[in-house]
Design a protein around this motif. Structure first.
Motif, PDB file in Angstrom:
ATOM      1  N   ILE A 222       0.822  -1.202   0.000  1.00 12.21           N
ATOM      2  CA  ILE A 222       0.000   0.000   0.000  1.00 12.21           C
ATOM      3  C   ILE A 222       0.862   1.261   0.000  1.00 12.21           C
ATOM      4  O   ILE A 222       1.921   1.299   0.641  1.00 12.21           O
ATOM      5  N   VAL A 223       0.401   2.265  -0.738  1.00 15.50           N
ATOM      6  CA  VAL A 223       1.025   3.593  -0.693  1.00 15.50           C
ATOM      7  C   VAL A 223      -0.029   4.552  -0.157  1.00 15.50           C
ATOM      8  O   VAL A 223      -1.188   4.475  -0.557  1.00 15.50           O
ATOM      9  N   TYR A 224       0.323   5.399   0.822  1.00 13.06           N
ATOM     10  CA  TYR A 224      -0.689   6.310   1.371  1.00 13.06           C
ATOM     11  C   TYR A 224      -0.079   7.648   1.782  1.00 13.06           C
ATOM     12  O   TYR A 224       1.130   7.757   1.991  1.00 13.06           O
ATOM     13  N   VAL A 225      -0.964   8.634   1.887  1.00 10.37           N
ATOM     14  CA  VAL A 225      -0.533   9.965   2.337  1.00 10.37           C
ATOM     15  C   VAL A 225      -0.725  10.018   3.841  1.00 10.37           C
ATOM     16  O   VAL A 225      -1.785   9.643   4.346  1.00 10.37           O
ATOM     17  N   ARG A 226       0.273  10.486   4.544  1.00 13.75           N
ATOM     18  CA  ARG A 226       0.114  10.577   5.998  1.00 13.75           C
ATOM     19  C   ARG A 226      -0.835  11.722   6.339  1.00 13.75           C
ATOM     20  O   ARG A 226      -0.700  12.828   5.816  1.00 13.75           O
ATOM     21  N   PRO A 227      -1.813  11.447   7.225  1.00 16.85           N
ATOM     22  CA  PRO A 227      -2.833  12.466   7.514  1.00 16.85           C
ATOM     23  C   PRO A 227      -2.239  13.789   7.993  1.00 16.85           C
ATOM     24  O   PRO A 227      -2.783  14.839   7.698  1.00 16.85           O
ATOM     25  N   ASP A 228      -1.117  13.757   8.710  1.00 20.90           N
ATOM     26  CA  ASP A 228      -0.585  15.028   9.208  1.00 20.90           C
ATOM     27  C   ASP A 228       0.480  15.640   8.298  1.00 20.90           C
ATOM     28  O   ASP A 228       1.177  16.569   8.697  1.00 20.90           O
ATOM     29  N   SER A 229       0.579  15.146   7.090  1.00 26.09           N
ATOM     30  CA  SER A 229       1.522  15.748   6.148  1.00 26.09           C
ATOM     31  C   SER A 229       0.979  17.077   5.641  1.00 26.09           C
ATOM     32  O   SER A 229      -0.229  17.276   5.530  1.00 26.09           O
ATOM     33  N   GLU A 230       1.912  17.992   5.334  1.00 26.51           N
ATOM     34  CA  GLU A 230       1.471  19.275   4.800  1.00 26.51           C
ATOM     35  C   GLU A 230       1.332  19.233   3.284  1.00 26.51           C
ATOM     36  O   GLU A 230       0.923  20.195   2.657  1.00 26.51           O
ATOM     37  N   GLN A 231       1.675  18.111   2.712  1.00 22.85           N
ATOM     38  CA  GLN A 231       1.636  17.982   1.256  1.00 22.85           C
ATOM     39  C   GLN A 231       0.476  17.089   0.822  1.00 22.85           C
ATOM     40  O   GLN A 231       0.664  16.165   0.040  1.00 22.85           O
TER      41      GLN A 231
END
Lengths: 491, 305
Positions: B226-235
């Motif tokens: 799985i590839v995911y965006v971290r919820p607390d990322s600013e991007q």
């Protein structure tokens, strides 16, 4: 120094919830007993084999080949563990029921004998020629000559070496997992690693770590209390030719030397055989290889410098009767590498240090991790040289750095070079720090070997191992050639 | 004293220069945490990076780990925008923006030139004499953990018994996949736990056809990455673009080709020929993910006695 150990723990403790429950499963307690048993036994066997090796190397060191063996044996200790373990499986896997206690012991003895051998050899080679001559003139038999001149030195180093090797085996990871054959034979370190990395359970990890510390400090105090430096004198470095007659005893000695050498060099033979494959010339054209060589060289050089500087200063402290500094050095080994690296990681995150160039973090952490080894390589010569020179430097009113340069350095030079080489190369063999702080642009030869193996490229991995081996040989050779030739004319 | 102050100034200014260099770049930076066989020079990472940078006006930075398990460890994820390569069982689904980018089946690999009798189930495997198996330690390797889940799912009622008998065939449990596969390639074991696509690597890159995957009639456990965006990322926006980008057809092809796994969204164009010719094993169906800790506990009891 103390900070270096305590800081990562601060990082970890920020995630720790105080709980008094020390619940150990049956499994954990059986692992604790096995770890103690296995590490003490491994240390004992390594010390026996290593002392024998050192004694034989020293006896026959007027042969050029023996000198080369003596110089290069440390390399085994710094090869990637996985390669050494593969070598062991290939050489001994077919003849023994290797998996289990036997395998673990064989592995640990092969890994640690060169370390022990090198350190004892270093001290033996400093025995005064006069002393040797004297024992010969007195017509002492081999055994009495050994008891008179070699044994006192060996006896003095053994406690610290024993503790060192015990601790190394105590936190041993890959050799124990692979050669142990199953979770029945494991170490606490594996459980700590699992708690920290996989289940994010810092409480469990710290509880296990405390236990590890308690046991290791007990071992330290039991085996260390007799560690007192004795006085023995050294004269000018006149070399006398050790005489060699073709006696049965000498032949037997050479035969045993040959056997031990073959056993401990078997992983090197394995790499040479395996590394000479069709990938060898291909990889020379890949940029990743040259980048890895460059990074390895930078990390080696600076970690080596930092660690001998720190180790030397710690020795000065230890000499001033601050025994605490010594126990701190040993605790660097038993503080689980996984916990230390995670602790540093948390800390560097909190302090925003991750903006620091990673290579600097890698260099600094590595030079701390290799301190126990630098310390051990330096200690025997240091205590001898300092003792001898105390009077003269007091009478000349020379202290601190000027005393080091003018009085102590000439006598310490050889050990300093060896300690520098070993801690350099040892930093390069690190895998824990680099995998937490390394980035894509920052990988070392050792890490490249693991990466290649992780992508099915085992033949390339063997070739890079061979290159790492050659790298180590060249590094040792150049360091000795350049540093030994440079006769700092300060007198 | 003066020299000392001068030195301090030099160090300080050097420090600031370094900090400025690292923050001054104009492009947006997307920090991707991944494992290093993906980001390595010979892995799919560099091509993926180049392709994405063509369309995003940004700079991709991989921070890769070789320590298995760290991609599921909260501590190591803090400063990353995107995590690439977490195994589906280790993913907590706290992020809304994720994609499966490849998958595979856990399977045992053998050398068809040296092993004549091929077991077709766990039962046959444990009953076959003189069979030496090398697997990964479930405490340190997700692949080893996969085996426990696989066995538990196919043998829900007699898991400890079958595990115990299986344990008798195990030569050793290695820290990671690399060590196990290496021991197998060295000819020290008959079977190694890996993926059913492993033979593809040898066929495609070494022209070697002797390594084969065993097919168990009872089915195999699927593992998905799985590839995911971290919820607390600013991007968030850039991260979302990357997550979508990973399932683009041409990228899927590169992943299959270089990551030696099946493309998540498979079609005739993006699956390499030799991979398509491999037989896909039967997939076991199940509803709930099995927790790791109880399985490891059982394994420790069984395998350490």
């Amino acid at each position: 120094m103390t900070l270096a150990i305590l800081l990562p723990l601060v990082g970890i403790f920020s995630h720790y919830e105080i709980s008094a429950s020390f619940e150990f499963s049956n499994y954990t307690s059986s692992i604790i007993f096995f770890t103690i048993y296995q590490s003490l036994l491994s240390a004992l066997l390594s010390i026996i084999a290593g002392s024998l090796l050192a004694f034989l190397l020293n006896t026959y060191n007027n042969f050029y080949i023996v000198k080369i063996i003596a110089q290069s044996q440390s390399i085994i200790f710094v090869l990637p563990t996985i390669i050494t373990v593969f070598g062991i499986l290939s050489f001994y896997g077919n003849y023994f029921e290797i998996y289990g206690l036997t395998g673990i012991l064989i592995g640990h003895v092969i890994l640690n004998t060169p370390l022990v051998g090198r350190i004892i050899y270093q001290s033996l080679s400093e025995i005064s020629p006069n002393e040797k001559m004297l024992s010969r003139q007195m017509g002492l038999r081999k055994i009495s000559s050994f008891l008179a001149s070699e044994w006192p030195i060996v006896k003095k180093i053994i406690p610290s070496l024993f503790v060192l090797v015990t601790f190394i085996c105590f936190v041993s990871f890959t050799p124990v997992l692979i050669l142990g054959g199953g979770p029945k034979y494991s170490t606490l370190e594996v459980s700590i690693y699992y708690s920290v990395i996989f289940s994010n359970d810092f409480n469990a990890a710290l509880n296990l770590l405390f236990f590890q510390l308690i046991i290791c400090f007990s071992i330290y105090f039991i085996f260390f209390k007799n560690f007192k430096s004795q006085n023995f004198l050294i004269d000018d470095k006149r070399h006398i030719k050790a005489y060699f007659d073709l006696t049965l005893l000498n032949l037997l000695g050479l035969l045993i030397l040959l056997i031990i050498t073959l056993i401990i060099f078997s992983p090197i033979l394995f790499i040479i055989v395996k590394g000479m494959n069709r990938e060898l010339f291909n990889i020379l054209t890949y940029t990743y290889l040259w980048e890895a060589i460059y990074n390895t060289l930078v990390i080696c050089f600076f970690s080596g410098i930092i660690s001998i500087l720190v180790a030397y200063n710690l020795l000065v402290l230890a000499h001033k009767k601050t025994k605490a500094s010594e126990s701190f050095i040993y605790s660097l080994i038993i503080f689980s590498p996984a916990v230390m690296a995670v602790g540093y990681y948390i800390l560097s995150f909190k302090l925003n240090l991750l903006y620091f160039p990673n290579i600097i973090i890698v260099i600094i952490l590595n030079s701390f991790f290799v301190l126990p080894f630098a310390y051990n390589y330096l200690a025997p010569s240091f205590f001898r040289v300092i003792k001898e020179n105390d009077d003269i430097s007091n009478s000349l009113n020379l202290y601190g750095f000027s005393r080091f340069l003018i009085i102590d350095f000439p006598g310490l030079k050889k050990s300093l070079i060896t300690a520098f080489c070993v801690s350099s190369i040892l930093s390069a063999s690190d895998l824990v720090v680099i995998s937490f702080f390394g980035t894509n642009n920052l990988s070392t030869l050792t890490q490249t070997i693991y990466r290649l193996m992780g992508s099915y490229r085992i033949n390339e991995a063997y070739s890079v191992s061979l290159i790492l081996l050659i790298f180590c040989f060249i590094y040792f050779f150049l360091a000795h050639k350049i540093l030994e030739k440079n006769t700092w004319n300060i007198h | 004293m003066l020299a000392e102050a001068n030195m301090k100034n030099k160090i300080l200014s050097l420090f600031f220069i370094l900090v400025t260099i690292s923050t001054a770049s104009a492009k947006e930076v997307l920090v991707i945490g991944t494992y290093d066989s993906f980001s390595a020079e010979w892995g799919p990472g560099p091509i993926v990076e180049a392709e994405f940078e063509k369309i995003c006006e940004c700079d991709i930075q991989y921070i890769s780990t070789s320590q298995a398990g760290t991609l599921a460890n909260e501590i190591f994820l803090k400063d990353k925008d995107v995590i690439l390569g977490v195994e589906m069982h280790e993913f907590d689904y706290s992020s809304e923006n994720w994609n499966i980018y490849d998958y595979g089946y856990f399977s045992f690999i053998y050398n068809s030139e040296t092993l004549n009798k091929i077991p077709s189930s766990f039962e046959e495997l444990i009953n076959q004499e003189d069979l030496k198996v090398v697997v990964q330690d479930p405490r340190t390797s997700p692949v080893g953990m996969g085996l426990l889940r696989w066995m538990k799912l196919t043998h829900p009622n007699n898991f400890p018994t079958i595990l115990k008998e299986f344990n008798n065939k195990v030569l050793t449990y290695t820290p990671g996949w690399s060590e196990a596969y290496g021991i197998f390639l060295e000819g020290k074991a008959d079977l190694v736990l890996s993926y059913s696509t492993s033979p593809f690597y040898h066929q495609e890159y070494e022209d070697e056809y002797k390594y084969k995957a065993i097919e168990f009639a009872g089915g195999h456990l699927v593992t998905k990455e799985i590839v995911y965006v971290r919820p607390d990322s600013e991007q968030q926006k850039l991260g979302r673009e990357f997550v979508e980008f990973m399932v683009r057809d041409d990228i899927q092809k590169i992943i299959a080709q270089m990551n030696i796994m099946y493309p998540a969204i498979e079609n005739v164009n993006n699956i390499p020929d030799k991979m398509r010719k491999l037989k896909k094993p039967k997939e076991i169906q199940y509803d709930d993910f099995l927790e790791a800790d109880p399985l490891i506990k059982t394994w420790l009891e069984v395998a350490s006695s």
